[in-house]
Design a protein around this motif. Sequence first.
Motif, short mmCIF file in Angstrom:
data_model
loop_
_atom_site.label_atom_id
_atom_site.label_comp_id
_atom_site.label_asym_id
_atom_site.label_seq_id
_atom_site.Cartn_x
_atom_site.Cartn_y
_atom_site.Cartn_z
N PRO A 82 -11.73 31.38 21.67
CA PRO A 82 -10.45 31.53 20.98
C PRO A 82 -9.67 30.22 21.00
N LYS A 83 -8.66 30.12 20.17
CA LYS A 83 -7.76 28.98 20.23
C LYS A 83 -7.01 29.01 21.57
N PRO A 84 -6.70 27.87 22.17
CA PRO A 84 -6.60 26.54 21.58
C PRO A 84 -7.91 25.76 21.45
N ASP A 85 -9.05 26.39 21.78
CA ASP A 85 -10.31 25.71 21.51
C ASP A 85 -10.43 25.46 20.00
N ARG A 86 -11.06 24.36 19.63
CA ARG A 86 -11.13 23.98 18.22
C ARG A 86 -12.31 24.61 17.49
N ALA A 87 -13.05 25.49 18.15
CA ALA A 87 -14.29 26.02 17.58
C ALA A 87 -14.09 26.66 16.21
N ALA A 88 -13.03 27.44 16.04
CA ALA A 88 -12.83 28.14 14.77
C ALA A 88 -12.60 27.16 13.63
N TYR A 89 -11.79 26.14 13.89
CA TYR A 89 -11.53 25.15 12.85
C TYR A 89 -12.75 24.28 12.57
N SER A 90 -13.46 23.91 13.61
CA SER A 90 -14.67 23.11 13.42
C SER A 90 -15.67 23.87 12.56
N TYR A 91 -15.81 25.15 12.84
CA TYR A 91 -16.72 25.98 12.05
C TYR A 91 -16.27 26.05 10.59
N SER B 133 1.27 31.20 24.76
CA SER B 133 -0.18 31.24 24.91
C SER B 133 -0.69 32.43 24.11
N SER B 134 -1.95 32.38 23.70
CA SER B 134 -2.49 33.45 22.88
C SER B 134 -3.57 34.22 23.62
N GLY B 135 -4.04 35.28 23.00
CA GLY B 135 -5.08 36.11 23.62
C GLY B 135 -4.49 37.37 24.21
N GLY B 136 -4.59 38.48 23.48
CA GLY B 136 -3.94 39.71 23.90
C GLY B 136 -4.43 40.27 25.21
N ALA B 137 -5.75 40.36 25.40
CA ALA B 137 -6.29 40.90 26.64
C ALA B 137 -5.93 40.01 27.83
N LYS B 138 -5.98 38.70 27.59
CA LYS B 138 -5.60 37.75 28.64
C LYS B 138 -4.13 37.92 29.01
N GLU C 180 -0.12 27.00 10.90
CA GLU C 180 -0.12 27.77 12.14
C GLU C 180 1.28 28.27 12.49
N ASP C 181 1.31 29.40 13.21
CA ASP C 181 2.59 29.97 13.60
C ASP C 181 2.77 30.02 15.12
N ASN C 182 1.84 29.43 15.86
CA ASN C 182 1.94 29.46 17.32
C ASN C 182 1.38 28.17 17.91
N LEU C 183 1.74 27.90 19.15
CA LEU C 183 1.41 26.61 19.77
C LEU C 183 -0.08 26.43 20.01
N ASN C 184 -0.77 27.47 20.45
CA ASN C 184 -2.21 27.34 20.67
C ASN C 184 -2.94 27.03 19.37
N GLY C 185 -2.47 27.62 18.28
CA GLY C 185 -3.06 27.36 16.99
C GLY C 185 -2.86 25.91 16.56
N VAL C 186 -1.65 25.40 16.79
CA VAL C 186 -1.39 23.99 16.47
C VAL C 186 -2.30 23.09 17.29
N ASP C 187 -2.43 23.38 18.58
CA ASP C 187 -3.30 22.57 19.44
C ASP C 187 -4.74 22.57 18.92
N ALA C 188 -5.22 23.73 18.49
CA ALA C 188 -6.60 23.83 17.98
C ALA C 188 -6.76 23.01 16.71
N ALA C 189 -5.77 23.08 15.83
CA ALA C 189 -5.84 22.34 14.58
C ALA C 189 -5.83 20.84 14.83
N VAL C 190 -4.93 20.39 15.66
CA VAL C 190 -4.81 18.96 15.96
C VAL C 190 -6.08 18.45 16.63
N ALA C 191 -6.64 19.25 17.54
CA ALA C 191 -7.88 18.86 18.22
C ALA C 191 -9.04 18.71 17.25
N SER C 192 -8.94 19.39 16.10
CA SER C 192 -9.99 19.32 15.09
C SER C 192 -9.78 18.18 14.11
#
Length: 222
Positions: free
Chosen positions: A146-155, A47-52, A171-183
């Motif tokens: 943030p990813k895995p939301d697709r907002a960054a790719y959609s933009y 999962s991604s997000g450092g503060a989280k 992508e180098d991580n699973l959340n990134g792949v999920d965001a890309a695929v969702a887009s």
Amino acid sequence: MSAILFGSISTIADTSELQRTAFNRAFAAHGLDWNWDRDTYLGMLESSGGAKRIAEYAESVGATVDAKAVHESKSEFFRESLAGSGVRPRSGVIDTMKAAKDKGSKVALVTTTSPDNVGALVAALGPDITVGDFDLIVDSSTVDQPKPDRAAYSYAIRTLDETAESCVAIEDNLNGVDAAVASGLSCVAFPNENTAGHDFAKAAQRVDRLDFEELQKVTRTA
């Protein structure tokens, strides 16, 4: 292939271990007796997000911390370490970016890290890679989710005036792949040192080196 969308700074230069070390430096600076060894850190990277990630770890060990403040310190240490790290672009990155320009394809960095982190990376990689090499840079100041939301790719797709079918994400991580695929993007997994053991089943392809001609083959319009 109309555009290559690099999904994180570690798809350009492998900074994963620098990130882990920066976390540990931040913990010490905030008086926390935590130390994330590599095995511990590997388990967190699905999962991604450092503060989280900090907040979730604190909860798991029954501690109360200001996760945002700790993460801000971590980011400062990370940027400081980048400056003297000698970090270099990953295998095939420079050649792929050059080939894209030669073929008329756009190149974007589509991350949800901070603009300061992006700036520090580009400064560390110069003159091999500069801000001017990117047609678009998306960071945490561009989109709220943030990813895995697709907002960054959609933009990115919208701003580049392209279609998802004609672009490829890296992508180098699973959340990134999920965001890309969702887009609706075809996504190539390019694992970093610490995500190499992850299951990138949703990616169209997994590679250890980038190659422009191979990337062209995975776009939906290939």
